[in-house]
Design an enzyme around this catalytic site. Structure first.
Site, PDB file in Angstrom:
ATOM      1  N   CYS A  76      41.104  37.861  38.287  1.00  0.00           N
ATOM      2  CA  CYS A  76      40.505  36.850  37.418  1.00  0.00           C
ATOM      3  C   CYS A  76      39.014  37.023  37.142  1.00  0.00           C
ATOM      4  CB  CYS A  76      40.727  35.452  38.012  1.00  0.00           C
ATOM      5  SG  CYS A  76      42.450  35.049  38.319  1.00  0.00           S
ATOM      6  N   HIS A 137      35.499  30.133  36.657  1.00  0.00           N
ATOM      7  CA  HIS A 137      35.575  31.148  37.719  1.00  0.00           C
ATOM      8  C   HIS A 137      34.511  32.230  37.575  1.00  0.00           C
ATOM      9  CE1 HIS A 137      38.580  33.221  40.711  1.00  0.00           C
ATOM     10  NE2 HIS A 137      37.495  32.705  41.303  1.00  0.00           N
TER      11      HIS A 137
END
Length: 581
Positions: A76, A137
């Site tokens: 990610c 993130h």
């Protein structure tokens, strides 16, 4: 007769308004939708005939579908930093040599550096409204709880609602530990052994079997307690520290309630479109679906043929459909460029005792965490712009998530920065059909900071060569993933280094099932040498940067933890209301 100054002023205002309206008319709205951990084989438009994804399939029918769209990283944090900046993540320090490959805490100090330029920042300078709904993130703070140095609002977005971190199993009350689970188990064991040792000494002292002062026993007990507090203050409250929602700089829900998060984000996305329909906007909808833990509403629970994961995919498609409906209801369909993708391949190791909880990567080998195999990096890629991009067009050329940066910048009327290496290439000529081939001759595939593979698109012959320098060792042997751990590693004992390298011809063997040899491919040595020279040239563009995923940046720091209320009593319900959660 002289002009009245008031009339001159009014005329100037009218001309300026007309100029702005004309400029806005030439600038399309840009809607970017990214799924999380979605496998390319999970969608009907990419060959799945057992999951229902009518909205994404319709997007592909009305637009352009990319069949060889590639993530720049297989996990990610680095994949998303590359997507936002058009640069390999190691150029900004968003990759790791070993160990942690993604950010672990909202209260860590690592994240996307402030000197990186995102497509949102450039479009903001071009007069766009820029919004991010969903997962970030990319870090939050650097030195204090309120500096927000890595926050979306410091990277060109003027509105943010969503999760600054990512979903983990810890976000579900009672869920099995996921975040750094091995380290957590080890620390718990060390604490138990130390506590048992102190207790044994105390019992021995009471029974007169050991000659030691009570002061020493109490001191040792105090050290064990301090050790326990030092790690439990973070790992004991993962849900409260990491599973939060923010609106701009404010925490609105801590910890978040997973069952209502999807509806909240859908509402935010639709509201953003409605608020900004009279001006050009960039909206990046970064979905939490279909990352584990899989939280699916009753409307979709048990409705698919593939268990909880299939239910989540079908709910994700519905969410996409509702966002597209908002675009159409507000009369923006023909003036909006819509793009759909996933951040990397499906997570093969995500499973429980009952079923598979990760995605399907179709015919492609490997999955999430694997930087070389196609299954880890080949992702959906769909663009729609009615009247501008030809409907139903399918492009088989190699393209990258990093290409979205220069593409969006060009569509928004901005300029790509010239003071740094940009690895992406604009897709506009390819999408419109004015270019036959991708601008990429070579693409380089990393796992962490390790080059695992490289591909060469030999345009004259149409051959697509792929060279593997390292591959993960699957467990059990012969399986298609590393089922003995959460993800396959990038280096060390968990990988095989190939000398000579493995060579595949993806134009004939897209599943990477039949490695070529000098006996089966007369050009073997020439191809490997040509790719090797391209790798050498590529490495000359690399330069050292501060590592954002170092242990010092990764660890939880209480003074950086986003908090609603007074730290450490952080708790609030929807929109920051005090909560008893």
């Amino acid at each position: 007769m002289p002009w009245d100054p008031l009339w001159v002023l009014l005329l100037c205002l009218l001309l300026r308004t007309s100029e702005l309206q004309a400029a806005h008319a030439l600038k399309p709205n840009i809607l970017l939708i990214m799924a999380d951990d979605l496998g390319i084989g999970d969608l009907g438009c990419y060959g799945n005939d057992t999951l229902r994804t009518p909205n994404i399939d319709r997007l592909a029918e009305e637009g352009v579908k990319l069949t060889q769209h590639l993530a720049a990283a297989p996990v990610c944090t680095p994949s998303r930093s590359s997507f936002l900046t058009g640069r390999h993540s190691f150029r900004s320090g968003m990759e790791a040599d070993d160990g942690y490959r993604a950010l672990q805490w909202n209260g860590g100090s690592g994240g996307l550096p402030a000197n990186e330029t995102t497509f949102a920042r450039i479009l903001q300078q071009q007069g766009y409204a820029t919004g991010l709904i969903g997962k970030w993130h990319q870090g939050v703070n650097c030195e204090s709880r309120t500096d927000h140095c890595h926050h979306p609002l410091n990277h060109g977005f003027d509105y943010f609602y969503g999760m600054p971190f990512t979903l983990v199993n810890d976000c579900r009350p009672g869920g099995s530990p996921e975040l750094d689970a091995v380290t957590r188990a080890r620390l718990r064991l060390y604490t138990q052994v130390a506590a048992l040792g102190v207790l044994t000494v105390a019992v021995g002292k009471m029974c007169g079997l050991i000659s030691v002062s009570w002061k020493a026993v109490l001191g040792a007990a105090g050290l064990v307690f301090l050790f326990f507090v030092s790690w439990y203050a973070s790992f004991g409250f993962v849900r409260r520290w990491n599973c939060i929602l923010m609106r701009n700089h404010d925490v609105t829900e801590q910890p978040m309630v997973l069952e209502r998060t999807a509806s909240l984000m859908l509402h935010e996305a639709v509201s953003y479109i409605e608020r900004n329909k009279h001006r050009p906007f960039l909206l990046f909808v970064s979905l939490l679906h279909v990352h584990v833990p899989l939280v699916t509403t009753k409307q979709f629970l048990g409705k698919s043929q593939h268990g909880l994961y299939g239910d989540s995919v079908e709910e994700m498609d519905w969410l996409v459909g509702e966002i597209l409906k908002a675009v159409e209801v507000n009369g923006l369909k023909n003036t909006t460029v819509t793009y759909f993708t996933s951040d990397h391949g499906g997570h093969l190791e995500a499973r429980d005792e009952h079923s598979q909880l990760g995605g399907w990567n179709g015919i492609f080998r490997g999955g999430k965490g694997m930087g070389g195999w196609e299954g880890g990096i080949r992702v959906p890629g769909v663009f729609r712009w009615p009247g501008v991009l030809p409907a139903g067009r399918v492009i088989h050329e190699p393209t990258s998530l990093m290409d979205v940066f220069p593409t969006v910048v060009q569509l928004g009327g901005g300029d790509v920065p010239q003071d740094r290496v940009i690895d992406g290439r604009s897709l506009v000529p390819l999408l419109q059909g004015t270019a036959e081939h991708s601008a990429h001759e070579f693409l380089f595939h990393y796992c962490g900071k390790y080059l695992h593979a490289a591909r060469w698109h030999e345009k004259d012959s149409g051959r697509l060569w792929k060279v593997h320098y390292m591959t993960p060792r699957f467990h059990p042997k012969g399986a298609g993933a590393c089922y003995d751990r959460h993800l396959c590693p990038c280096s060390g004992d968990g990988v095989t280094q190939h000398s000579p390298p493995l060579l595949f011809d993806l134009s004939r063997d897209p599943s990477e099932a039949r490695p070529l040899s000098p006996g089966s491919e007369p050009r073997y040595h020439a191809v490997v040498a040509r790719v090797g020279e391209a790798v050498k040239q590529h490495r000359r563009t690399l330069s050292p940067v501060p590592p954002q995923l170092s242990l010092g940046n990764i660890i939880w720091k209480p003074w950086l933890q986003p908090c609603c209320g007074t730290f450490p009593l952080c708790a609030c319900g929807q929109d920051g209301d005090p909560s008893e959660t």
